[in-house]
Design a protein around this motif. Structure first.
Motif, PDB file in Angstrom:
ATOM      1  N   ASP A 101       0.777  -1.150  -0.039  1.00 49.67           N
ATOM      2  CA  ASP A 101       0.088   0.056   0.253  1.00 49.67           C
ATOM      3  C   ASP A 101       0.926   1.396   0.123  1.00 49.67           C
ATOM      4  N   ILE A 102       0.749   2.084  -0.854  1.00 45.12           N
ATOM      5  CA  ILE A 102       1.350   3.350  -1.007  1.00 45.12           C
ATOM      6  C   ILE A 102       0.475   4.425  -1.326  1.00 45.12           C
ATOM      7  N   ASP A 103       0.310   5.205  -0.521  1.00 45.48           N
ATOM      8  CA  ASP A 103      -0.964   6.392  -0.451  1.00 45.48           C
ATOM      9  C   ASP A 103      -2.394   5.659  -0.879  1.00 45.48           C
ATOM     10  N   LEU A 160       6.064   5.632  -9.350  1.00 43.80           N
ATOM     11  CA  LEU A 160       5.524   4.581  -8.555  1.00 43.80           C
ATOM     12  C   LEU A 160       6.204   2.965  -8.774  1.00 43.80           C
ATOM     13  N   GLN A 163       9.012   3.081  -6.413  1.00 48.07           N
ATOM     14  CA  GLN A 163       8.560   2.980  -4.909  1.00 48.07           C
ATOM     15  C   GLN A 163       8.117   1.840  -4.654  1.00 48.07           C
ATOM     16  N   VAL A 164       7.501   1.044  -5.635  1.00 41.65           N
ATOM     17  CA  VAL A 164       7.063  -0.574  -5.500  1.00 41.65           C
ATOM     18  C   VAL A 164       8.298  -1.281  -5.420  1.00 41.65           C
ATOM     19  N   HIS A 167       9.871  -0.906  -1.880  1.00 42.02           N
ATOM     20  CA  HIS A 167       8.885  -1.722  -0.981  1.00 42.02           C
ATOM     21  C   HIS A 167       9.143  -3.416  -1.084  1.00 42.02           C
TER      22      HIS A 167
END
Length: 246
Positions: A101-103, A160, A163-164, A167
């Protein structure tokens, strides 16, 4: 534990292979009872952990490595403990699906595997890092929801994707080993990725060449067959070589 003959056989089989196949052959040598195609499905963290433990059995846990300062080009030598940088007690991602979960984004994904790294190799060869990131994302991401609405994965922005990726590395901590180094000359500090697959291959390569040099020396001196020399332990082979220099 590999014999001298095992090391030379592994070296011969892997010598002409690319980076990804070398890593698979190293895993196969470490786990001879496992089918080779199963190693392609390991997460990178699983692969690295197995390679570290394989290296421990061959050369011990102490690692001596070197790099080059990106600021002044000074050679920097450093020591590592494999039990610290790849702690066997830290769990690795087993390959199952996870939700990130990102935002307002929810991403359902799995960790990259050895097969995935081979798949993106053509992008890396031409230094297309963005292309490699997208290809890896498409392979590993199953669903992307924005505010609960399913969204085409192809539309995911590179910001994104990055960012993934970060993570995923957090969830699979041994997938990327980064050492913090400092230059003794200019005091510049930086993060140096440590690639166990590449490092271990170079150690196997060096060890095999030393063994073959010793085989050549003893064969010339005593007329022994290669197989007979390779069947000797390192200690006995070293003893006979020392006797030649007395």
């Amino acid at each position: 534990m590999l014999t001298s003959n095992d090391i030379v056989t592994l070296w011969e089989a892997a010598l002409s292979k690319n980076y990804w196949h070398k890593a698979i052959l190293l895993l196969a040598a470490a786990h001879p009872t496992i089918a080779m195609n199963e190693f392609s499905l390991l997460s990178i963290g699983q692969r690295n952990t197995k390679l570290f433990r394989f290296r421990d059995s061959l050369f011990g846990s102490d690692i001596e490595a070197h790099s080059q300062c990106p600021k002044c080009a000074e050679k920097v030598e450093f020591q590592l403990d494999s039990q610290v940088i790849c702690d066997p007690n830290v769990p690795v991602w087993d390959g199952g699906e996870r939700s990130i979960d990102i935002d307002n984004h929810q991403i359902i994904c799995r960790p990259p595997t050895c097969y995935d790294l081979e798949m993106i190799a053509p992008y890396l060869e031409v230094e297309d890092e963005e292309g490699a990131a997208y290809a890896l994302m498409k392979a590993c991401v199953f669903q992307w929801l924005v505010d609960g609405v399913y969204t085409p994965i192809d539309a995911m922005p590179i910001s994104l994707v990055e960012q993934v990726s970060q993570h995923i590395k957090t969830l699979d901590p041994h997938s990327e080993i980064v050492c913090r180094l400092a230059c003794p000359e200019c005091e510049h500090s930086w993060g140096e990725p440590f690639d166990i697959a590449n490092f271990l291959w170079h150690e196997i390569d060096n060890k095999a060449q030393i063994i073959l040099s010793e085989v050549q020396l003893l064969a010339r001196a005593f007329g022994w067959w290669e197989g007979d020399i390779l069947s000797l332990s390192d200690v006995r082979r070293k003893y006979y070589i020392e006797q030649l220099h007395e």
